[in-house]
Write an enzyme that holds these catalytic residues in place. Structure first.
Site, PDB file in Angstrom:
ATOM      1  N   ARG A  77       0.850  -1.186   0.000  1.00  0.00           N
ATOM      2  CA  ARG A  77       0.000   0.000   0.000  1.00  0.00           C
ATOM      3  C   ARG A  77       0.887   1.239   0.000  1.00  0.00           C
ATOM      4  O   ARG A  77       1.718   1.423   0.884  1.00  0.00           O
ATOM      5  CB  ARG A  77      -0.906  -0.004   1.238  1.00  0.00           C
ATOM      6  CG  ARG A  77      -1.768   1.241   1.370  1.00  0.00           C
ATOM      7  CD  ARG A  77      -2.713   1.148   2.563  1.00  0.00           C
ATOM      8  NE  ARG A  77      -3.444   2.400   2.707  1.00  0.00           N
ATOM      9  CZ  ARG A  77      -3.228   3.299   3.666  1.00  0.00           C
ATOM     10  NH1 ARG A  77      -2.310   3.079   4.588  1.00  0.00           N
ATOM     11  NH2 ARG A  77      -3.932   4.408   3.702  1.00  0.00           N
ATOM     12  N   HIS A 121      -2.621  11.097   0.614  1.00  0.00           N
ATOM     13  CA  HIS A 121      -2.069  10.874   1.949  1.00  0.00           C
ATOM     14  C   HIS A 121      -1.402  12.179   2.392  1.00  0.00           C
ATOM     15  O   HIS A 121      -0.189  12.233   2.607  1.00  0.00           O
ATOM     16  CB  HIS A 121      -1.085   9.709   1.934  1.00  0.00           C
ATOM     17  CG  HIS A 121      -0.794   9.135   3.289  1.00  0.00           C
ATOM     18  ND1 HIS A 121      -0.857   7.794   3.568  1.00  0.00           N
ATOM     19  CD2 HIS A 121      -0.440   9.726   4.454  1.00  0.00           C
ATOM     20  CE1 HIS A 121      -0.537   7.570   4.829  1.00  0.00           C
ATOM     21  NE2 HIS A 121      -0.281   8.744   5.392  1.00  0.00           N
ATOM     22  N   GLU A 166      -6.965   8.969   6.342  1.00  0.00           N
ATOM     23  CA  GLU A 166      -7.023   9.633   7.639  1.00  0.00           C
ATOM     24  C   GLU A 166      -7.432  11.105   7.565  1.00  0.00           C
ATOM     25  O   GLU A 166      -6.682  12.013   7.934  1.00  0.00           O
ATOM     26  CB  GLU A 166      -5.672   9.511   8.361  1.00  0.00           C
ATOM     27  CG  GLU A 166      -5.288   8.070   8.659  1.00  0.00           C
ATOM     28  CD  GLU A 166      -4.036   7.943   9.512  1.00  0.00           C
ATOM     29  OE1 GLU A 166      -3.790   6.848  10.030  1.00  0.00           O
ATOM     30  OE2 GLU A 166      -3.306   8.948   9.667  1.00  0.00           O
ATOM     31  N   ASN A 291      -7.093   2.267  10.126  1.00  0.00           N
ATOM     32  CA  ASN A 291      -5.755   2.443  10.691  1.00  0.00           C
ATOM     33  C   ASN A 291      -5.891   2.490  12.208  1.00  0.00           C
ATOM     34  O   ASN A 291      -6.598   3.345  12.738  1.00  0.00           O
ATOM     35  CB  ASN A 291      -5.104   3.727  10.186  1.00  0.00           C
ATOM     36  CG  ASN A 291      -4.853   3.703   8.689  1.00  0.00           C
ATOM     37  OD1 ASN A 291      -5.014   2.674   8.033  1.00  0.00           O
ATOM     38  ND2 ASN A 291      -4.453   4.838   8.134  1.00  0.00           N
ATOM     39  N   TYR A 293      -3.720   2.309  15.939  1.00  0.00           N
ATOM     40  CA  TYR A 293      -2.453   2.338  16.662  1.00  0.00           C
ATOM     41  C   TYR A 293      -2.623   2.205  18.172  1.00  0.00           C
ATOM     42  O   TYR A 293      -1.830   1.560  18.840  1.00  0.00           O
ATOM     43  CB  TYR A 293      -1.691   3.622  16.348  1.00  0.00           C
ATOM     44  CG  TYR A 293      -1.176   3.682  14.933  1.00  0.00           C
ATOM     45  CD1 TYR A 293       0.024   3.079  14.596  1.00  0.00           C
ATOM     46  CD2 TYR A 293      -1.899   4.326  13.925  1.00  0.00           C
ATOM     47  CE1 TYR A 293       0.499   3.110  13.295  1.00  0.00           C
ATOM     48  CE2 TYR A 293      -1.431   4.358  12.625  1.00  0.00           C
ATOM     49  CZ  TYR A 293      -0.233   3.750  12.309  1.00  0.00           C
ATOM     50  OH  TYR A 293       0.234   3.763  11.018  1.00  0.00           O
ATOM     51  N   GLU A 351      -3.272   0.214   8.337  1.00  0.00           N
ATOM     52  CA  GLU A 351      -2.062   0.612   9.049  1.00  0.00           C
ATOM     53  C   GLU A 351      -2.148   0.079  10.472  1.00  0.00           C
ATOM     54  O   GLU A 351      -3.204   0.168  11.107  1.00  0.00           O
ATOM     55  CB  GLU A 351      -1.871   2.133   9.111  1.00  0.00           C
ATOM     56  CG  GLU A 351      -1.531   2.795   7.796  1.00  0.00           C
ATOM     57  CD  GLU A 351      -1.320   4.302   7.934  1.00  0.00           C
ATOM     58  OE1 GLU A 351      -0.976   4.762   9.054  1.00  0.00           O
ATOM     59  OE2 GLU A 351      -1.524   5.012   6.938  1.00  0.00           O
TER      60      GLU A 351
END
Length: 448
Positions: A77, A121, A166, A291, A293, A351
Site C-alpha cells: 500500500r 495521503h 485519515e 488504521n 495504533y 495501518e
C-alpha cells in the site's frame, strides 16, 4: 490446523506514503506540496528535518520492492503524490511523474505483489492550497479530476484503491491545531475542511465508477475512547471525543449524516451544510480501511480542546516512542464497533505498527526490536480472534515497510520493519521483519 491460521486468501501487506519515503519531491517536473512548503518553514519540523531525500525511494524503488519480496508481501500500500502528477493541482499532467508510479506498479506486479494505491495521503499541491485548499468547495472536483487521471493510467494494473487517508489527521493537525501542514489554527476552518475532504472522497468514488473496473474505498484512523471513570461527565467526554475523531468522518461517508455531538463540540463554528452534500459524501464503497495504533482513556476537562476532554495516561501500560499505549484489545473493540454501526462491510487493517527506539546506525545483519515483535504478535493474534468472531476482515498492512519521515516529528520516530540509516540510506532488516515474514509464510501459524 494451527489455532492462529488465517483464512485462505487473507492479504498480508505493508504500507508507506509518498512524502514520507520518496524524496526528490520536485524531481522531473513535480510541483511543490503543502508538506514541501511546511517542512521548509522554520520551526515546523523536529530537528529541521524535511523530505527532500527521505528514504530516496523515488530512485531506490526497485531495491525496496526486493525488500517486499523478501518479506513475502502479497500487497504493498503506497500513495501517489498529487503534485507529481498535476504540478499545479489541476490541468496539465506531468507525464514523468505519472510514469514513476507506472514503473513502480510494474515492478510490484513482476514480483507478484499487488499494488494498493492511496490517492491522497496529506500532500496537497501547494498551488491548490494557494486557492484555499480544503476550505474551497471546488476541492472535491479538483480531487476527482486528479483521481481520474491516475485511474486511467493505472486501473488496468491496480485492483485496489483508496481515496483519502485519515481525514481526521488532515483537519485536526492541519486546520485546528496547526501542527501539520498547512499549519492553520482555526475552530471555524476545521469542520469545513473535514466536510470538503469527505465530499472529495465521494467525488473520487464517483469518478472511479465511471472508468474503474476493480475496488475502491476510504481509510479512517480509528482510536477508541474509553471513559476514565463511570462518572457521567467522563462518559460524556468519551462520547464527544469519539464523535469528533471517529464518527465525524465515517458517518458522512457511510451513513450520510453527522453525529449530533459535533454541534455541541464546535458551537457557532459548526456550519449548516447543504443537504445535497450528503448524497455526494455517501457513495457505495467496496471496502473500508482502518488504521489502528492505540486507544485513549479520557476524562472531562473544560480546557480540553475542542471536545472538553483530555487523555489520561495509563501508567501501568507499555507505551511507544510516540507516547501511545500498547492496547491490542482496542483493535478488536474498534472493528466490532465499526461492524455494529456501519454494517458488515469488507474491512482491511490498512495501518498498524509502533515506533520504538532503534539505533541510528544498524549493528549487525539484523536490528533487534523485541518490543515491536511483541506489538505485532499481540495485534495479529487479536485480529485472528476478530475473524473468528465474525468480522469481515480481508487483509492487514503493517506500518511501515521502512523507517521514514514521521511528519512534523521528523526522523526521530522509527516505525519500520526495515531500519534506514539516514546518512547512508542503507536498509537493514529488523527482527520484526523476520517475524512478519514468518507470519506471512505460515499464514499466521507462526503467531503460536
Amino acid at each position: 490446523m494451527s489455532r492462529y491460521r488465517f483464512p485462505d486468501g487473507f492479504i498480508w501487506g505493508a504500507a508507506t506514503s509518498a512524502y514520507q519515503i520518496e524524496g526528490s519531491p520536485l524531481a522531473d517536473g513535480a510541483g511543490p506540496s503543502i508538506w514541501q512548503r511546511f517542512a521548509h518553514t522554520p520551526g515546523m519540523m523536529a530537528n529541521g528535518d524535511h523530505g527532500d531525500t527521505a528514504c530516496d525511494h523515488y530512485r531506490r524503488y526497485k531495491e525496496d520492492v526486493q525488500l517486499m519480496r523478501a518479506l513475502g508481501l502479497h500487497s504493498y500500500r503506497f500513495s501517489v503524490a498529487w503534485a507529481r502528477v498535476l504540478p499545479e493541482g489541476t490541468g496539465r499532467v506531468n507525464q514523468k511523474g505519472l510514469d514513476f508510479y507506472s514503473r513502480l506498479v510494474d515492478e510490484l506486479l513482476q514480483h507478484g505483489i499487488q499494488p494498493n494505491v492511496t490517492l491522497f495521503h496529506w500532500d496537497l499541491p501547494a498551488a491548490l492550497d494557494d486557492r484555499g485548499g480544503w476550505l474551497n468547495r471546488d476541492s472535491a472536483h479538483w480531487f476527482a479530476d486528479y483521481a481520474s487521471v491516475v485511474f486511467k493510467a493505472l486501473d488496468g494494473r491496480v485492483q485496489r484503491w483508496s481515496t483519502i487517508n485519515e481525514p481526521w489527521v488532515v483537519t485536526d493537525g492541519g486546520y485546528l491545531h496547526g501542527v501539520l501542514a498547512p499549519g492553520h489554527r482555526s475552530k471555524y476552518e476545521a469542520p469545513i475542511a473535514a466536510h470538503n475532504l469527505m465530499r472529495a472522497s465521494g467525488a473520487g468514488i464517483q469518478a472511479y465508477r465511471a472508468v474503474g473496473r476493480h475496488e475502491i474505498g476510504v481509510v479512517f484512523n480509528i482510536e477508541p475512547k474509553y471513559p476514565a471513570s463511570q462518572r457521567p461527565d467522563d462518559e460524556a467526554a468519551a462520547q464527544r471525543a469519539h464523535a469528533y475523531m471517529n464518527e465525524q468522518f465515517a458517518d458522512p461517508a457511510l451513513l450520510g449524516s453527522y453525529p449530533p455531538a459535533l454541534k455541541d463540540i464546535f458551537g457557532d463554528a459548526w456550519p449548516d451544510f447543504p443537504a445535497d452534500d450528503f448524497q455526494l459524501t455517501r457513495q457505495p464503497v467496496d471496502f473500508v480501511g482502518i488504521n489502528y495504533y492505540t486507544r485513549s482513556v479520557v476524562k472531562h476537562d473544560e480546557q480540553g480542546y475542542p471536545c472538553r476532554a483530555s487523555r489520561v495516561r495509563q501508567h501501568h501500560a507499555t507505551h511507544t516512542e510516540t507516547g501511545w499505549e500498547v492496547y491490542e484489545q482496542g483493535l478488536a473493540d474498534t472493528l466490532m464497533w465499526f461492524k455494529h454501526r456501519y454494517g458488515d462491510l469488507p474491512l482491511y487493517v490498512t495501518e498498524n505498527g509502533a515506533a520504538f527506539y532503534d539505533p541510528p546506525v544498524a549493528e549487525g545483519e539484523v536490528v533487534e526490536d523485541p518490543l515491536r515483535v511483541a506489538y505485532l504478535r499481540k495485534h495479529l493474534r487479536t485480529l485472528h480472534q476478530c475473524i473468528e468472531d465474525g468480522i469481515n476482515l480481508k487483509g492487514y498492512y503493517a506500518w511501515s515497510l521502512l523507517d521514514n519521515l514521521e511528519w512534523s516529528l521528523g526522523f526521530a520516530k522509527r516505525f519500520g520493519l526495515y531500519h534506514v540509516d539516514y546518512a547512508s540510506l542503507t536498509r537493514t532488516p529488523k527482527a520484526s521483519a523476520k517475524f512478519y515474514a514468518k507470519v506471512i509464510e505460515t499464514n499466521g501459524t507462526a503467531l503460536a
